[in-house]
Motif scaffolding. Structure first.
Motif, PDB file in Angstrom:
ATOM      1  N   LYS A   1       0.857  -1.176   0.000  1.00 15.13           N
ATOM      2  CA  LYS A   1       0.000   0.000   0.000  1.00 15.13           C
ATOM      3  C   LYS A   1       0.898   1.231   0.000  1.00 15.13           C
ATOM      4  CE  LYS A   1      -4.209   1.516   2.212  1.00 15.13           C
ATOM      5  NZ  LYS A   1      -5.129   1.296   3.317  1.00 15.13           N
ATOM      6  N   ALA A   2       0.618   2.146  -0.933  1.00 13.01           N
ATOM      7  CA  ALA A   2       1.331   3.422  -1.003  1.00 13.01           C
ATOM      8  C   ALA A   2       0.286   4.504  -0.745  1.00 13.01           C
ATOM      9  CB  ALA A   2       1.975   3.614  -2.365  1.00 13.01           C
ATOM     10  N   GLY A   3       0.299   5.087   0.436  1.00 20.25           N
ATOM     11  CA  GLY A   3      -0.760   6.023   0.806  1.00 20.25           C
ATOM     12  C   GLY A   3      -2.065   5.255   0.897  1.00 20.25           C
ATOM     13  N   LEU A   4      -3.072   5.671   0.137  1.00 19.78           N
ATOM     14  CA  LEU A   4      -4.353   4.967   0.103  1.00 19.78           C
ATOM     15  C   LEU A   4      -4.452   3.978  -1.057  1.00 19.78           C
ATOM     16  CD1 LEU A   4      -6.727   7.955   0.932  1.00 19.78           C
ATOM     17  CD2 LEU A   4      -5.914   6.172   2.482  1.00 19.78           C
ATOM     18  N   ALA A   5      -3.417   3.911  -1.878  1.00 12.45           N
ATOM     19  CA  ALA A   5      -3.456   3.076  -3.086  1.00 12.45           C
ATOM     20  C   ALA A   5      -2.908   1.671  -2.820  1.00 12.45           C
ATOM     21  CB  ALA A   5      -2.655   3.735  -4.204  1.00 12.45           C
ATOM     22  N   PRO A   6      -3.790   0.644  -2.852  1.00 11.53           N
ATOM     23  CA  PRO A   6      -3.297  -0.730  -2.724  1.00 11.53           C
ATOM     24  C   PRO A   6      -2.740  -1.223  -4.054  1.00 11.53           C
ATOM     25  CG  PRO A   6      -5.662  -0.739  -2.939  1.00 11.53           C
ATOM     26  CD  PRO A   6      -5.238   0.703  -2.925  1.00 11.53           C
ATOM     27  N   MET A   7      -1.765  -2.110  -3.994  1.00  7.16           N
ATOM     28  CA  MET A   7      -1.212  -2.710  -5.214  1.00  7.16           C
ATOM     29  C   MET A   7      -0.734  -4.116  -4.899  1.00  7.16           C
ATOM     30  SD  MET A   7       2.287  -0.535  -5.533  1.00  7.16           S
ATOM     31  CE  MET A   7       2.289   0.698  -4.256  1.00  7.16           C
ATOM     32  N   ASP A   8      -0.861  -4.995  -5.887  1.00 12.20           N
ATOM     33  CA  ASP A   8      -0.445  -6.392  -5.746  1.00 12.20           C
ATOM     34  C   ASP A   8       0.460  -6.766  -6.915  1.00 12.20           C
ATOM     35  OD1 ASP A   8      -2.132  -6.637  -3.507  1.00 12.20           O
ATOM     36  OD2 ASP A   8      -3.827  -7.205  -4.752  1.00 12.20           O
ATOM     37  N   PRO A   9       1.733  -6.341  -6.901  1.00 10.54           N
ATOM     38  CA  PRO A   9       2.621  -6.705  -8.009  1.00 10.54           C
ATOM     39  C   PRO A   9       2.926  -8.203  -8.002  1.00 10.54           C
ATOM     40  CG  PRO A   9       3.855  -5.611  -6.273  1.00 10.54           C
ATOM     41  CD  PRO A   9       2.404  -5.548  -5.883  1.00 10.54           C
ATOM     42  N   CYS A  10       3.158  -8.729  -9.189  1.00 11.54           N
ATOM     43  CA  CYS A  10       3.406 -10.157  -9.351  1.00 11.54           C
ATOM     44  C   CYS A  10       4.574 -10.349 -10.321  1.00 11.54           C
ATOM     45  CB  CYS A  10       2.146 -10.828  -9.884  1.00 11.54           C
ATOM     46  SG  CYS A  10       2.299 -12.612 -10.084  1.00 11.54           S
ATOM     47  N   THR A  11       5.522 -11.190  -9.943  1.00 10.43           N
ATOM     48  CA  THR A  11       6.643 -11.502 -10.831  1.00 10.43           C
ATOM     49  C   THR A  11       6.207 -12.541 -11.857  1.00 10.43           C
ATOM     50  OG1 THR A  11       7.445 -13.333  -9.473  1.00 10.43           O
ATOM     51  CG2 THR A  11       8.325 -11.128  -8.974  1.00 10.43           C
ATOM     52  N   ILE A  12       6.899 -12.604 -12.955  1.00  9.48           N
ATOM     53  CA  ILE A  12       6.668 -13.660 -13.945  1.00  9.48           C
ATOM     54  C   ILE A  12       7.992 -13.957 -14.652  1.00  9.48           C
ATOM     55  CG2 ILE A  12       5.901 -12.056 -15.747  1.00  9.48           C
ATOM     56  CD1 ILE A  12       4.525 -15.584 -15.290  1.00  9.48           C
ATOM     57  N   HIS A  13       8.267 -15.200 -14.840  1.00  8.74           N
ATOM     58  CA  HIS A  13       9.457 -15.650 -15.557  1.00  8.74           C
ATOM     59  C   HIS A  13       8.949 -16.588 -16.637  1.00  8.74           C
ATOM     60  CE1 HIS A  13      13.034 -17.925 -16.550  1.00  8.74           C
ATOM     61  NE2 HIS A  13      13.777 -17.113 -15.831  1.00  8.74           N
ATOM     62  N   ILE A  14       8.850 -16.087 -17.841  1.00  8.79           N
ATOM     63  CA  ILE A  14       8.263 -16.865 -18.933  1.00  8.79           C
ATOM     64  C   ILE A  14       9.302 -17.825 -19.523  1.00  8.79           C
ATOM     65  CG2 ILE A  14       7.232 -16.674 -21.233  1.00  8.79           C
ATOM     66  CD1 ILE A  14       6.099 -13.966 -20.267  1.00  8.79           C
ATOM     67  N   TYR A  15       8.861 -19.025 -19.826  1.00  6.71           N
ATOM     68  CA  TYR A  15       9.708 -20.042 -20.450  1.00  6.71           C
ATOM     69  C   TYR A  15      10.331 -19.486 -21.732  1.00  6.71           C
ATOM     70  CZ  TYR A  15      10.900 -24.454 -22.764  1.00  6.71           C
ATOM     71  OH  TYR A  15      11.545 -25.466 -23.408  1.00  6.71           O
ATOM     72  N   TYR A  16      11.649 -19.583 -21.854  1.00  6.85           N
ATOM     73  CA  TYR A  16      12.319 -19.036 -23.034  1.00  6.85           C
ATOM     74  C   TYR A  16      12.340 -20.038 -24.186  1.00  6.85           C
ATOM     75  CZ  TYR A  16      15.547 -16.681 -26.085  1.00  6.85           C
ATOM     76  OH  TYR A  16      16.098 -16.070 -27.159  1.00  6.85           O
ATOM     77  N   GLY A  17      12.607 -21.278 -23.879  1.00  3.97           N
ATOM     78  CA  GLY A  17      12.618 -22.301 -24.928  1.00  3.97           C
ATOM     79  C   GLY A  17      13.875 -22.290 -25.759  1.00  3.97           C
ATOM     80  N   LYS A  18      13.728 -22.583 -27.020  1.00  2.70           N
ATOM     81  CA  LYS A  18      14.873 -22.716 -27.920  1.00  2.70           C
ATOM     82  C   LYS A  18      15.177 -21.422 -28.668  1.00  2.70           C
ATOM     83  CE  LYS A  18      14.621 -27.605 -28.178  1.00  2.70           C
ATOM     84  NZ  LYS A  18      14.907 -27.843 -26.817  1.00  2.70           N
ATOM     85  N   GLY A  19      14.538 -20.342 -28.294  1.00  2.52           N
ATOM     86  CA  GLY A  19      14.805 -19.056 -28.935  1.00  2.52           C
ATOM     87  C   GLY A  19      14.100 -18.876 -30.271  1.00  2.52           C
ATOM     88  N   ILE A  20      13.129 -19.727 -30.559  1.00  4.28           N
ATOM     89  CA  ILE A  20      12.372 -19.565 -31.797  1.00  4.28           C
ATOM     90  C   ILE A  20      11.194 -18.619 -31.522  1.00  4.28           C
ATOM     91  CG2 ILE A  20      13.037 -21.784 -32.786  1.00  4.28           C
ATOM     92  CD1 ILE A  20      10.401 -22.942 -31.834  1.00  4.28           C
ATOM     93  N   PRO A  21      10.787 -17.820 -32.484  1.00  2.00           N
ATOM     94  CA  PRO A  21       9.757 -16.801 -32.240  1.00  2.00           C
ATOM     95  C   PRO A  21       8.423 -17.335 -31.727  1.00  2.00           C
ATOM     96  CG  PRO A  21      10.833 -16.414 -34.335  1.00  2.00           C
ATOM     97  CD  PRO A  21      11.321 -17.745 -33.838  1.00  2.00           C
ATOM     98  N   LEU A  22       7.985 -18.494 -32.192  1.00  2.00           N
ATOM     99  CA  LEU A  22       6.665 -18.987 -31.803  1.00  2.00           C
ATOM    100  C   LEU A  22       6.745 -20.315 -31.044  1.00  2.00           C
ATOM    101  CD1 LEU A  22       4.689 -18.073 -35.052  1.00  2.00           C
ATOM    102  CD2 LEU A  22       4.762 -16.832 -32.891  1.00  2.00           C
TER     103      LEU A  22
END
Length: 87
Positions: free
Chosen positions: A57-78
Protein backbone atom coordinates in the motif's frame (compact mmCIF):
# COMPACT_ATOMS: atom_id res chain seq x y z
CA UNK A 1 11.27 -13.52 -0.92
CA UNK A 2 10.42 -16.91 -2.39
CA UNK A 3 11.88 -20.28 -1.56
CA UNK A 4 14.72 -21.53 -3.77
CA UNK A 5 13.36 -22.77 -7.09
CA UNK A 6 13.31 -26.52 -7.66
CA UNK A 7 13.26 -26.24 -11.46
CA UNK A 8 15.12 -28.74 -13.62
CA UNK A 9 17.91 -26.19 -14.15
CA UNK A 10 18.54 -26.15 -10.37
CA UNK A 11 19.91 -22.61 -10.45
CA UNK A 12 18.88 -21.87 -6.86
CA UNK A 13 17.01 -18.74 -7.93
CA UNK A 14 14.78 -16.72 -5.63
CA UNK A 15 12.41 -13.87 -6.41
CA UNK A 16 11.91 -10.91 -4.09
CA UNK A 17 10.39 -7.46 -3.89
CA UNK A 18 12.71 -4.74 -2.63
CA UNK A 19 10.93 -1.56 -1.56
CA UNK A 20 11.38 1.64 0.46
CA UNK A 21 9.39 1.28 3.71
CA UNK A 22 9.26 5.08 3.99
CA UNK A 23 7.07 5.15 0.86
CA UNK A 24 5.34 1.76 0.70
CA UNK A 25 3.87 -0.51 3.40
CA UNK A 26 3.68 -4.29 3.19
CA UNK A 27 0.00 -5.28 3.20
CA UNK A 28 0.29 -8.83 4.52
CA UNK A 29 -0.27 -10.72 1.27
CA UNK A 30 2.65 -12.86 0.06
CA UNK A 31 2.48 -16.08 -1.91
CA UNK A 32 3.30 -18.09 -4.97
CA UNK A 33 0.72 -18.65 -7.71
CA UNK A 34 0.05 -22.21 -8.85
CA UNK A 35 -2.45 -23.05 -11.59
CA UNK A 36 -5.27 -25.36 -10.45
CA UNK A 37 -6.18 -28.52 -12.38
CA UNK A 38 -9.46 -28.58 -14.28
CA UNK A 39 -10.21 -32.03 -12.81
CA UNK A 40 -9.00 -33.68 -9.61
CA UNK A 41 -6.97 -36.36 -11.43
CA UNK A 42 -5.21 -34.14 -13.98
CA UNK A 43 -1.81 -32.52 -13.84
CA UNK A 44 -1.36 -28.97 -15.07
CA UNK A 45 1.75 -27.70 -16.83
CA UNK A 46 2.94 -24.95 -14.50
CA UNK A 47 5.01 -21.84 -15.24
CA UNK A 48 8.76 -22.19 -15.81
CA UNK A 49 9.21 -20.30 -12.49
CA UNK A 50 6.33 -19.94 -10.03
CA UNK A 51 4.95 -16.36 -10.03
CA UNK A 52 5.32 -14.49 -6.72
CA UNK A 53 2.73 -11.93 -5.58
CA UNK A 54 2.81 -9.50 -2.64
CA UNK A 55 0.38 -6.90 -1.38
CA UNK A 56 1.58 -3.36 -0.71
CA UNK A 57 0.00 0.00 0.00
CA UNK A 58 1.33 3.42 -1.00
CA UNK A 59 -0.76 6.02 0.81
CA UNK A 60 -4.35 4.97 0.10
CA UNK A 61 -3.46 3.08 -3.09
CA UNK A 62 -3.30 -0.73 -2.72
CA UNK A 63 -1.21 -2.71 -5.21
CA UNK A 64 -0.44 -6.39 -5.75
CA UNK A 65 2.62 -6.70 -8.01
CA UNK A 66 3.41 -10.16 -9.35
CA UNK A 67 6.64 -11.50 -10.83
CA UNK A 68 6.67 -13.66 -13.95
CA UNK A 69 9.46 -15.65 -15.56
CA UNK A 70 8.26 -16.86 -18.93
CA UNK A 71 9.71 -20.04 -20.45
CA UNK A 72 12.32 -19.04 -23.03
CA UNK A 73 12.62 -22.30 -24.93
CA UNK A 74 14.87 -22.72 -27.92
CA UNK A 75 14.81 -19.06 -28.94
CA UNK A 76 12.37 -19.56 -31.80
CA UNK A 77 9.76 -16.80 -32.24
CA UNK A 78 6.67 -18.99 -31.80
CA UNK A 79 7.71 -21.57 -29.21
CA UNK A 80 4.41 -23.25 -28.20
CA UNK A 81 5.28 -23.59 -24.49
CA UNK A 82 6.37 -19.95 -24.34
CA UNK A 83 3.13 -18.82 -25.95
CA UNK A 84 1.17 -20.96 -23.45
CA UNK A 85 3.00 -19.29 -20.52
CA UNK A 86 2.08 -15.87 -21.91
CA UNK A 87 -1.54 -16.87 -22.51
Amino acid sequence: MTDVTEAASRTGERMAFVYDRRKVAFGGLAGEIVLPPENVDTEVLQFARTPFVCGFKAGLAPMDPCTIHIYYGKGIPLDSRRLEDIR
